[in-house]
Design a protein around this motif. Structure first.
Motif, PDB file in Angstrom:
ATOM      1  N   LEU A  71     -22.942 -23.595   2.299  1.00 52.81           N
ATOM      2  CA  LEU A  71     -22.783 -25.005   2.656  1.00 52.81           C
ATOM      3  C   LEU A  71     -23.167 -25.254   4.115  1.00 52.81           C
ATOM      4  CD1 LEU A  71     -19.419 -25.778   0.841  1.00 52.81           C
ATOM      5  CD2 LEU A  71     -21.676 -26.643   0.242  1.00 52.81           C
ATOM      6  N   LEU A  72     -22.756 -24.354   4.991  1.00 51.61           N
ATOM      7  CA  LEU A  72     -23.093 -24.510   6.404  1.00 51.61           C
ATOM      8  C   LEU A  72     -24.597 -24.336   6.640  1.00 51.61           C
ATOM      9  CD1 LEU A  72     -20.083 -22.654   8.043  1.00 51.61           C
ATOM     10  CD2 LEU A  72     -20.516 -25.109   8.045  1.00 51.61           C
ATOM     11  N   THR A  73     -25.224 -23.422   5.902  1.00 53.85           N
ATOM     12  CA  THR A  73     -26.664 -23.205   6.030  1.00 53.85           C
ATOM     13  C   THR A  73     -27.440 -24.439   5.587  1.00 53.85           C
ATOM     14  OG1 THR A  73     -26.367 -20.834   5.678  1.00 53.85           O
ATOM     15  CG2 THR A  73     -28.578 -21.703   5.349  1.00 53.85           C
ATOM     16  N   GLU A  74     -26.998 -25.068   4.488  1.00 50.82           N
ATOM     17  CA  GLU A  74     -27.653 -26.290   4.030  1.00 50.82           C
ATOM     18  C   GLU A  74     -27.515 -27.399   5.064  1.00 50.82           C
ATOM     19  OE1 GLU A  74     -25.956 -27.311   0.275  1.00 50.82           O
ATOM     20  OE2 GLU A  74     -26.678 -25.492  -0.707  1.00 50.82           O
ATOM     21  N   ALA A  75     -26.339 -27.515   5.668  1.00 58.49           N
ATOM     22  CA  ALA A  75     -26.105 -28.545   6.676  1.00 58.49           C
ATOM     23  C   ALA A  75     -26.979 -28.306   7.911  1.00 58.49           C
ATOM     24  CB  ALA A  75     -24.625 -28.576   7.066  1.00 58.49           C
ATOM     25  N   VAL A  76     -27.094 -27.047   8.331  1.00 55.35           N
ATOM     26  CA  VAL A  76     -27.966 -26.718   9.468  1.00 55.35           C
ATOM     27  C   VAL A  76     -29.406 -27.084   9.138  1.00 55.35           C
ATOM     28  CG1 VAL A  76     -28.953 -24.792  10.780  1.00 55.35           C
ATOM     29  CG2 VAL A  76     -26.501 -24.934  10.454  1.00 55.35           C
ATOM     30  N   GLY A  77     -29.820 -26.824   7.915  1.00 54.94           N
ATOM     31  CA  GLY A  77     -31.177 -27.168   7.490  1.00 54.94           C
ATOM     32  C   GLY A  77     -31.430 -28.667   7.538  1.00 54.94           C
ATOM     33  N   ARG A  78     -30.444 -29.456   7.109  1.00 48.81           N
ATOM     34  CA  ARG A  78     -30.613 -30.914   7.152  1.00 48.81           C
ATOM     35  C   ARG A  78     -30.781 -31.415   8.587  1.00 48.81           C
ATOM     36  NH1 ARG A  78     -26.833 -30.812   2.814  1.00 48.81           N
ATOM     37  NH2 ARG A  78     -25.075 -31.028   4.238  1.00 48.81           N
ATOM     38  N   VAL A  79     -29.947 -30.902   9.490  1.00 50.36           N
ATOM     39  CA  VAL A  79     -30.033 -31.333  10.892  1.00 50.36           C
ATOM     40  C   VAL A  79     -31.353 -30.859  11.510  1.00 50.36           C
ATOM     41  CG1 VAL A  79     -28.964 -31.201  13.170  1.00 50.36           C
ATOM     42  CG2 VAL A  79     -27.534 -31.364  11.143  1.00 50.36           C
TER      43      VAL A  79
END
Length: 154
Positions: A71-79
């Protein structure tokens, strides 16, 4: 991992940060840098935790840690995608402005910046050496010839 994210995988702060990544349009670049830094720090901490558990051979990481990292990796990718989307326009504007400034500075400055007359430089002016005694002085030729001339041999 299941297709629906487990809301209990993240703590309150992490869930809030992940929620912030879903509406990035109104955030400033400074807020995006801050957010991606905090998300990466949390993701790296979970990654270290997973590696530590694997090295200790405690049966491997639990599924909650793996879900949290995903979940954190996906969020970093979005930003990161949002920051990359914003980047080229700002760079082009800055580069164009810098080019205009350079052209205007070059137009204002004269082409020749050297001296008005183009005569050859003859080098430094000769200066006399004042450390050497003048000719005929006692220390210029040595003690014996000076004594011989003045009073004779002693």
């Amino acid at each position: 991992m299941s297709k629906t994210p487990n809301p209990r995988a993240l703590d309150r702060d992490e869930a809030e940060m992940v929620e912030q990544t879903k509406a990035l349009g109104e955030r400033s670049p400074a807020e995006l840098r801050d957010l991606i830094g905090r998300l990466r720090a949390r993701r790296d901490r979970v990654q270290r935790q997973i590696r530590t558990r694997v090295r200790a051979e405690k049966g491997g990481p639990d599924t909650g840690a793996v879900e949290k990292k995903a979940l954190l990796t996906e969020a970093v990718g979005r930003v990161a995608d949002e920051m990359a989307r914003r980047k080229p326009g700002a760079e082009a504007k800055a580069a164009t402005g810098n080019l205009r400034e350079a052209v205007s500075r070059k137009a204002e400055s004269p082409t020749w910046t050297g001296p008005d007359d183009r005569t050859a430089n003859l080098g430094p002016i000769e200066t006399p050496n004042v450390k050497i005694a003048p000719s005929g002085a006692l220390h210029a030729e040595g003690m014996r010839p000076a004594l011989g001339r003045s009073t004779g041999a002693r």
